[in-house]
Design a protein around this motif. Structure first.
Motif, mmCIF file in Angstrom:
data_model
loop_
_atom_site.group_PDB
_atom_site.id
_atom_site.type_symbol
_atom_site.label_atom_id
_atom_site.label_comp_id
_atom_site.label_asym_id
_atom_site.label_seq_id
_atom_site.Cartn_x
_atom_site.Cartn_y
_atom_site.Cartn_z
ATOM 1 N N PHE A 101 0.814 -1.215 0.000
ATOM 2 C CA PHE A 101 0.000 0.000 0.000
ATOM 3 C C PHE A 101 0.849 1.268 0.000
ATOM 4 N N ALA A 102 2.171 1.125 0.149
ATOM 5 C CA ALA A 102 3.063 2.287 0.093
ATOM 6 C C ALA A 102 4.468 1.829 -0.245
ATOM 7 N N VAL A 103 5.212 2.704 -0.918
ATOM 8 C CA VAL A 103 6.607 2.435 -1.258
ATOM 9 C C VAL A 103 7.436 3.628 -0.796
ATOM 10 N N LEU A 104 8.397 3.368 0.102
ATOM 11 C CA LEU A 104 9.273 4.414 0.632
ATOM 12 C C LEU A 104 10.640 4.264 -0.027
ATOM 13 N N LYS A 105 11.171 5.347 -0.550
ATOM 14 C CA LYS A 105 12.402 5.271 -1.333
ATOM 15 C C LYS A 105 13.596 5.829 -0.579
ATOM 16 N N GLY A 106 14.741 5.142 -0.753
ATOM 17 C CA GLY A 106 15.994 5.632 -0.218
ATOM 18 C C GLY A 106 16.688 6.548 -1.200
ATOM 19 N N ASN A 107 17.891 6.998 -0.824
ATOM 20 C CA ASN A 107 18.625 7.945 -1.667
ATOM 21 C C ASN A 107 19.638 7.286 -2.583
ATOM 22 N N VAL A 117 19.681 7.818 7.244
ATOM 23 C CA VAL A 117 18.606 7.173 7.994
ATOM 24 C C VAL A 117 17.364 8.034 7.818
ATOM 25 N N HIS A 118 16.246 7.409 7.464
ATOM 26 C CA HIS A 118 14.995 8.120 7.238
ATOM 27 C C HIS A 118 13.999 7.729 8.331
ATOM 28 N N ILE A 119 13.249 8.709 8.826
ATOM 29 C CA ILE A 119 12.239 8.461 9.849
ATOM 30 C C ILE A 119 10.883 8.907 9.300
ATOM 31 N N GLY A 143 0.290 8.564 7.416
ATOM 32 C CA GLY A 143 0.257 7.629 6.297
ATOM 33 C C GLY A 143 1.617 7.476 5.654
ATOM 34 N N PHE A 144 2.689 7.697 6.446
ATOM 35 C CA PHE A 144 4.082 7.604 6.011
ATOM 36 C C PHE A 144 4.451 8.707 5.017
ATOM 37 N N LEU A 145 3.658 9.797 4.970
ATOM 38 C CA LEU A 145 3.930 10.893 4.049
ATOM 39 C C LEU A 145 4.913 11.899 4.639
ATOM 40 N N LYS A 146 4.868 12.121 5.960
ATOM 41 C CA LYS A 146 5.798 13.030 6.611
ATOM 42 C C LYS A 146 7.048 12.260 7.012
ATOM 43 N N ASN A 154 7.114 21.124 23.531
ATOM 44 C CA ASN A 154 5.753 21.248 24.051
ATOM 45 C C ASN A 154 4.669 20.787 23.076
ATOM 46 N N HIS A 155 5.092 20.061 22.043
ATOM 47 C CA HIS A 155 4.131 19.498 21.089
ATOM 48 C C HIS A 155 4.498 18.032 20.876
ATOM 49 N N TYR A 156 4.437 17.272 21.961
ATOM 50 C CA TYR A 156 4.977 15.911 21.971
ATOM 51 C C TYR A 156 4.431 15.050 20.836
ATOM 52 N N MET A 157 3.146 15.038 20.630
ATOM 53 C CA MET A 157 2.561 14.139 19.646
ATOM 54 C C MET A 157 2.867 14.556 18.215
ATOM 55 N N ASP A 158 3.343 15.795 18.034
ATOM 56 C CA ASP A 158 3.670 16.265 16.692
ATOM 57 C C ASP A 158 5.176 16.337 16.464
ATOM 58 N N SER A 159 5.946 15.809 17.404
ATOM 59 C CA SER A 159 7.386 15.998 17.341
ATOM 60 C C SER A 159 8.051 14.982 16.429
ATOM 61 N N PHE A 160 9.246 15.347 15.977
ATOM 62 C CA PHE A 160 10.105 14.435 15.243
ATOM 63 C C PHE A 160 11.435 14.367 15.983
#
Length: 295
Positions: A203-209, A234-236, A242-245, A288-294
């Motif tokens: 359902f999704a394809v994530l590409k490396g460099n 390394v990609h996160i 939906g694995f877009l960010k 202060n935005h824990y759930m939105d953090s990276f």
């Protein structure tokens, strides 16, 4: 882990301590196994108070974290080029703790973690580069020198699904904690994501460099997926988007492995470069935005 040595790094004390050295012959503390000569470590896993090591000549070693010495060691195969590509532990559907190995001799072997006896052996048509067990212990992801990835029953070894889409050999896999999503990493420079309820296509394809996908890890809460290339990147990915960010970590050197801390607050990247060999620690940013953090 480096060649013959395993070091425990304390992120609190900021120092390391060697816990296993197999540069010389290894004599196990349990009499049910035989000594081994020097072992060059090819794979490692730490779970359930156990340190598991695989060797380039088909070895399997097990050490209890809170006990001195190596408890059990064996050579699971004597075939040439039978490197132990993967070692891991999992809870079987019955609740028993199991050890699992994947080797270049086209076989997966399962051992009981209490008696260290072999309880299962499954054969495939190609060298098995990686295997991982679903969170409920019922399914095996089997990847290797083939464009297809297999899903097998963990108790019988019977293939229940064939995942088609990759264009080269596969080297990494990881299950989402919900047990429904499987990530597979391939030499075609992609990670494919599969819903095992509908395995006919990813359902999704994530590409490396620039290289094969050699390492995959989900955080324990399932929020992030880390994807490692052989070197430099390394990609996160944010699973809730939906694995877009995603976030890309650009470093220097060959990547030996990746791992998240149990609380998902840190990412560790092992760098195997001869000059810049190190263990890199990345902290999760809160702001202060824990759930939105990276990271």
């Amino acid at each position: 882990m480096q060649n013959y040595s395993v070091v425990h790094w304390s992120s609190l004390l900021q120092r390391g301590q060697e816990v296993v050295n197999v540069a010389r012959s290894v004599t196990p503390t349990l009499k049910i196994s035989e000594p081994l000569s020097r072992v060059q470590v090819s794979s490692m896993a730490v779970k359930e108070n156990l340190i598991l090591l695989g060797g380039f000549d088909g070895e399997l070693l097990c050490k209890c974290v809170n006990q001195p010495g190596v408890a059990f060691c064996t050579r699971v195969t004597t075939e040439d080029n039978a490197i132990t590509n993967t070692v891991d532990t999992y809870q079987s559907p019955s609740g028993s703790l199991r050890l699992i190995t994947a080797n270049n001799d086209c076989k997966i072997r399962v051992f009981d973690a209490q008696s260290f006896t072999r309880v299962s052996e499954f054969s495939f048509r190609w060298s098995v580069n990686n295997t991982s067990v679903s969170p409920d212990g019922k399914l095996l992801a089997v990847l290797g020198d083939s464009t297809e990835c297999l899903i097998s029953d963990s108790q019988s070894g019977k293939v229940v699904s064939s995942l088609q889409g990759h264009k080269d050999f596969s080297f990494a896999s990881a299950w989402h904690p919900n047990g429904l999503i499987l990530a597979t990493g391939n030499q075609d420079m992609t990670c494919r994501l599969w819903d095992i309820r509908n395995p006919s296509e990813s359902f999704a394809v994530l590409k490396g460099n620039m290289g094969a996908i050699r390492g995959l890890k989900f955080t324990t809460d399932g929020r992030f997926l880390a994807m490692a290339e052989p070197a430099d990147f390394v990609h996160i990915f944010d699973t809730q988007s939906g694995f877009l960010k995603s976030q890309e970590i650009d470093l220097f050197g060959e990547i030996a492995g990746i791992s998240f801390s149990p609380d998902a607050e840190a990412l560790y990247v092992g760098v195997a470069d001869r000059t810049y060999g190190s263990l890199m620690e990345y902290k999760r940013r809160s702001d202060n935005h824990y759930m939105d953090s990276f990271f």
